[in-house]
Design a protein around this motif. Structure first.
Motif, PDB file in Angstrom:
ATOM      1  N   ARG A  62      -6.989  -3.286  -0.288  1.00 38.55           N
ATOM      2  CA  ARG A  62      -5.635  -3.208   0.283  1.00 38.55           C
ATOM      3  C   ARG A  62      -5.642  -3.629   1.751  1.00 38.55           C
ATOM      4  O   ARG A  62      -4.788  -4.407   2.193  1.00 38.55           O
ATOM      5  CB  ARG A  62      -5.091  -1.786   0.130  1.00 38.55           C
ATOM      6  CG  ARG A  62      -3.702  -1.578   0.705  1.00 38.55           C
ATOM      7  CD  ARG A  62      -3.212  -0.149   0.460  1.00 38.55           C
ATOM      8  NE  ARG A  62      -1.926   0.067   1.083  1.00 38.55           N
ATOM      9  CZ  ARG A  62      -1.773   0.401   2.353  1.00 38.55           C
ATOM     10  NH1 ARG A  62      -2.840   0.560   3.128  1.00 38.55           N
ATOM     11  NH2 ARG A  62      -0.565   0.567   2.866  1.00 38.55           N
ATOM     12  N   LEU A  63      -6.620  -3.122   2.513  1.00 40.41           N
ATOM     13  CA  LEU A  63      -6.706  -3.455   3.939  1.00 40.41           C
ATOM     14  C   LEU A  63      -6.956  -4.949   4.129  1.00 40.41           C
ATOM     15  O   LEU A  63      -6.352  -5.589   5.003  1.00 40.41           O
ATOM     16  CB  LEU A  63      -7.828  -2.630   4.586  1.00 40.41           C
ATOM     17  CG  LEU A  63      -8.077  -2.903   6.066  1.00 40.41           C
ATOM     18  CD1 LEU A  63      -6.831  -2.559   6.889  1.00 40.41           C
ATOM     19  CD2 LEU A  63      -9.274  -2.110   6.560  1.00 40.41           C
ATOM     20  N   TYR A  64      -7.856  -5.489   3.315  1.00 38.42           N
ATOM     21  CA  TYR A  64      -8.177  -6.916   3.397  1.00 38.42           C
ATOM     22  C   TYR A  64      -6.910  -7.758   3.202  1.00 38.42           C
ATOM     23  O   TYR A  64      -6.652  -8.711   3.942  1.00 38.42           O
ATOM     24  CB  TYR A  64      -9.209  -7.243   2.317  1.00 38.42           C
ATOM     25  CG  TYR A  64      -9.720  -8.662   2.326  1.00 38.42           C
ATOM     26  CD1 TYR A  64     -10.925  -8.986   2.948  1.00 38.42           C
ATOM     27  CD2 TYR A  64      -9.014  -9.674   1.692  1.00 38.42           C
ATOM     28  CE1 TYR A  64     -11.402 -10.284   2.944  1.00 38.42           C
ATOM     29  CE2 TYR A  64      -9.479 -10.976   1.685  1.00 38.42           C
ATOM     30  CZ  TYR A  64     -10.670 -11.280   2.315  1.00 38.42           C
ATOM     31  OH  TYR A  64     -11.139 -12.579   2.303  1.00 38.42           O
ATOM     32  N   ALA A  65      -6.111  -7.371   2.210  1.00 32.16           N
ATOM     33  CA  ALA A  65      -4.881  -8.125   1.925  1.00 32.16           C
ATOM     34  C   ALA A  65      -3.848  -7.930   3.033  1.00 32.16           C
ATOM     35  O   ALA A  65      -3.199  -8.885   3.473  1.00 32.16           O
ATOM     36  CB  ALA A  65      -4.318  -7.677   0.582  1.00 32.16           C
ATOM     37  N   LEU A  66      -3.696  -6.699   3.501  1.00 32.19           N
ATOM     38  CA  LEU A  66      -2.718  -6.401   4.553  1.00 32.19           C
ATOM     39  C   LEU A  66      -2.974  -7.234   5.803  1.00 32.19           C
ATOM     40  O   LEU A  66      -2.039  -7.763   6.419  1.00 32.19           O
ATOM     41  CB  LEU A  66      -2.802  -4.912   4.933  1.00 32.19           C
ATOM     42  CG  LEU A  66      -2.000  -3.907   4.122  1.00 32.19           C
ATOM     43  CD1 LEU A  66      -2.300  -2.498   4.632  1.00 32.19           C
ATOM     44  CD2 LEU A  66      -0.505  -4.195   4.215  1.00 32.19           C
ATOM     45  N   ASP A  67      -4.245  -7.358   6.188  1.00 35.00           N
ATOM     46  CA  ASP A  67      -4.586  -8.032   7.443  1.00 35.00           C
ATOM     47  C   ASP A  67      -4.906  -9.506   7.254  1.00 35.00           C
ATOM     48  O   ASP A  67      -5.354 -10.180   8.198  1.00 35.00           O
ATOM     49  CB  ASP A  67      -5.749  -7.300   8.118  1.00 35.00           C
ATOM     50  CG  ASP A  67      -5.308  -5.924   8.612  1.00 35.00           C
ATOM     51  OD1 ASP A  67      -4.090  -5.659   8.605  1.00 35.00           O
ATOM     52  OD2 ASP A  67      -6.169  -5.119   8.994  1.00 35.00           O
ATOM     53  N   LYS A  68      -4.696  -9.990   6.033  1.00 35.52           N
ATOM     54  CA  LYS A  68      -4.739 -11.427   5.750  1.00 35.52           C
ATOM     55  C   LYS A  68      -6.060 -12.101   6.128  1.00 35.52           C
ATOM     56  O   LYS A  68      -6.084 -13.169   6.749  1.00 35.52           O
ATOM     57  CB  LYS A  68      -3.566 -12.134   6.437  1.00 35.52           C
ATOM     58  CG  LYS A  68      -2.201 -11.660   5.955  1.00 35.52           C
ATOM     59  CD  LYS A  68      -1.073 -12.378   6.666  1.00 35.52           C
ATOM     60  CE  LYS A  68       0.277 -12.109   6.047  1.00 35.52           C
ATOM     61  NZ  LYS A  68       0.600 -10.704   5.762  1.00 35.52           N
ATOM     62  N   PHE A  69      -7.161 -11.466   5.792  1.00 36.27           N
ATOM     63  CA  PHE A  69      -8.463 -12.120   5.987  1.00 36.27           C
ATOM     64  C   PHE A  69      -8.623 -13.233   4.952  1.00 36.27           C
ATOM     65  O   PHE A  69      -8.071 -13.157   3.843  1.00 36.27           O
ATOM     66  CB  PHE A  69      -9.599 -11.100   5.866  1.00 36.27           C
ATOM     67  CG  PHE A  69      -9.707 -10.198   7.056  1.00 36.27           C
ATOM     68  CD1 PHE A  69     -10.348 -10.621   8.218  1.00 36.27           C
ATOM     69  CD2 PHE A  69      -9.144  -8.921   7.035  1.00 36.27           C
ATOM     70  CE1 PHE A  69     -10.432  -9.801   9.329  1.00 36.27           C
ATOM     71  CE2 PHE A  69      -9.222  -8.099   8.140  1.00 36.27           C
ATOM     72  CZ  PHE A  69      -9.869  -8.535   9.295  1.00 36.27           C
ATOM     73  N   THR A  70      -9.416 -14.228   5.322  1.00 31.62           N
ATOM     74  CA  THR A  70      -9.592 -15.373   4.414  1.00 31.62           C
ATOM     75  C   THR A  70     -10.964 -15.395   3.761  1.00 31.62           C
ATOM     76  O   THR A  70     -11.207 -16.207   2.871  1.00 31.62           O
ATOM     77  CB  THR A  70      -9.375 -16.690   5.175  1.00 31.62           C
ATOM     78  OG1 THR A  70     -10.279 -16.725   6.296  1.00 31.62           O
ATOM     79  CG2 THR A  70      -7.937 -16.788   5.664  1.00 31.62           C
ATOM     80  N   SER A  71     -11.874 -14.528   4.226  1.00 32.74           N
ATOM     81  CA  SER A  71     -13.188 -14.464   3.584  1.00 32.74           C
ATOM     82  C   SER A  71     -13.800 -13.097   3.836  1.00 32.74           C
ATOM     83  O   SER A  71     -13.469 -12.408   4.815  1.00 32.74           O
ATOM     84  CB  SER A  71     -14.121 -15.541   4.133  1.00 32.74           C
ATOM     85  OG  SER A  71     -14.522 -15.212   5.458  1.00 32.74           O
ATOM     86  N   PHE A  72     -14.706 -12.703   2.963  1.00 34.40           N
ATOM     87  CA  PHE A  72     -15.391 -11.424   3.139  1.00 34.40           C
ATOM     88  C   PHE A  72     -16.192 -11.421   4.433  1.00 34.40           C
ATOM     89  O   PHE A  72     -16.214 -10.420   5.165  1.00 34.40           O
ATOM     90  CB  PHE A  72     -16.331 -11.162   1.949  1.00 34.40           C
ATOM     91  CG  PHE A  72     -17.246  -9.992   2.169  1.00 34.40           C
ATOM     92  CD1 PHE A  72     -16.756  -8.698   2.180  1.00 34.40           C
ATOM     93  CD2 PHE A  72     -18.603 -10.196   2.393  1.00 34.40           C
ATOM     94  CE1 PHE A  72     -17.591  -7.615   2.398  1.00 34.40           C
ATOM     95  CE2 PHE A  72     -19.450  -9.108   2.615  1.00 34.40           C
ATOM     96  CZ  PHE A  72     -18.938  -7.826   2.613  1.00 34.40           C
ATOM     97  N   GLU A  73     -16.841 -12.546   4.784  1.00 31.24           N
ATOM     98  CA  GLU A  73     -17.654 -12.605   6.000  1.00 31.24           C
ATOM     99  C   GLU A  73     -16.801 -12.387   7.247  1.00 31.24           C
ATOM    100  O   GLU A  73     -17.219 -11.744   8.201  1.00 31.24           O
ATOM    101  CB  GLU A  73     -18.397 -13.941   6.074  1.00 31.24           C
ATOM    102  CG  GLU A  73     -19.648 -13.990   5.225  1.00 31.24           C
ATOM    103  CD  GLU A  73     -20.601 -12.830   5.493  1.00 31.24           C
ATOM    104  OE1 GLU A  73     -20.811 -12.484   6.666  1.00 31.24           O
ATOM    105  OE2 GLU A  73     -21.123 -12.257   4.523  1.00 31.24           O
TER     106      GLU A  73
END
Length: 273
Positions: free
Chosen positions: A39-50
């Protein structure tokens, strides 16, 4: 394609967090943790796990947001009114026999239940000889607790819970409403000691007559649950009380035989050995 962190990536991330910041989430419920990280990853719009991993490792401000988002902060005043009725009628009379009362709210989140307990103590004439220790791993929620300001839209439910718990006063006497917020009486907060505490890695810091830890253990795996319960056992006076959430139980814990559940069947146990 929607991002979903892989098990191996989550293990790497949690190990990085442990090594960089000393926060150990490895024994938290993996399914719940994974859901919140995604959820956090999607909310903050990251483009890669790294990119996500690097931000957490190098930016302590963002790490604070990470902690705030993945720890669970759902609470309310007088949650489960029958539970608070049991505290009011069966536990407070015992606490009243002590010259000084220390209560620990572990994993207290934004503090609604700490304020609930302070109100019970005040109505029983015990607040003046009490200290309520309010701790959580998340410093952000503790800031909200210190302010004692809660959304006004929740107050109707809190008031109903209070009455169902046996409250006889006018609940509005405990707060001042302004715009969309309710600020609670500072006399209640004056008896609170607020600090960060990590149930995974921190040790006991005092002895208590009553410990609350409600709806926190359900997010731990069995090993971490047992460690936390041992910590509470180490922190509880002889004949002290341990209060857990509605879905939590001592039944399968190693410390079970040292405790007796109150006859009312609420999730409140008394230390007997």
């Amino acid at each position: 394609m929607e991002f979903e962190i892989q098990d191996k990536e989550m293990d790497i991330l949690l190990q990085n967090v442990l090594e960089r910041y000393g926060y150990d989430f490895n024994d938290y419920s993996k399914a719940s943790l994974k859901r919140r990280i995604n959820r956090l990853y999607a909310l903050d719009k990251f483009t890669s796990f790294e990119q996500f991993r690097r931000q957490i490792q190098t930016d302590s401000t963002y790490f604070r947001r990470f902690v705030e988002e993945i720890t669970v902060n759902v609470t309310e005043m007088f949650r489960d009114p029958s539970f608070y009725k049991a505290i009011r009628e069966e536990v407070l009379p015992v606490l009243a026999t002590h010259p000084f009362i220390r209560i620990w709210h572990a994993g207290c989140s934004t503090g609604e239940e700490v304020y609930s307990m302070a109100i019970l103590l005040q109505e029983a004439g015990l607040l003046k000889k009490s200290l309520l220790y309010a701790t959580d791993i998340n410093p952000g929620v503790l800031e909200r607790l210190r302010k004692g300001i809660f959304p006004l839209r929740f107050i109707k439910q809190y008031s109903e819970n209070y009455i169902q718990s046996g409250g006889k006063q006018d609940f509005s006497q405990y707060y001042t409403a302004k715009y969309d917020w309710a600020k609670f009486d500072e006399k209640l907060a004056a008896k609170m000691v607020v600090a960060t505490h990590n149930l995974v890695s921190d040790s006991s810091f005092n002895e208590f007559q009553l410990i609350f830890c409600r709806n926190v253990l359900i997010y731990f795996d069995r090993n971490l649950q047992n460690n936390a319960l041992q910590l509470f056992d180490d922190s509880l006076d002889s004949l002290g009380f341990l209060a857990l959430g509605a879905k939590e139980n001592l039944k399968y814990a190693p410390i079970f035989r040292k405790y007796k559940q109150l006859d009312n069947k609420e999730r409140i146990w008394r230390k007997i050995a």
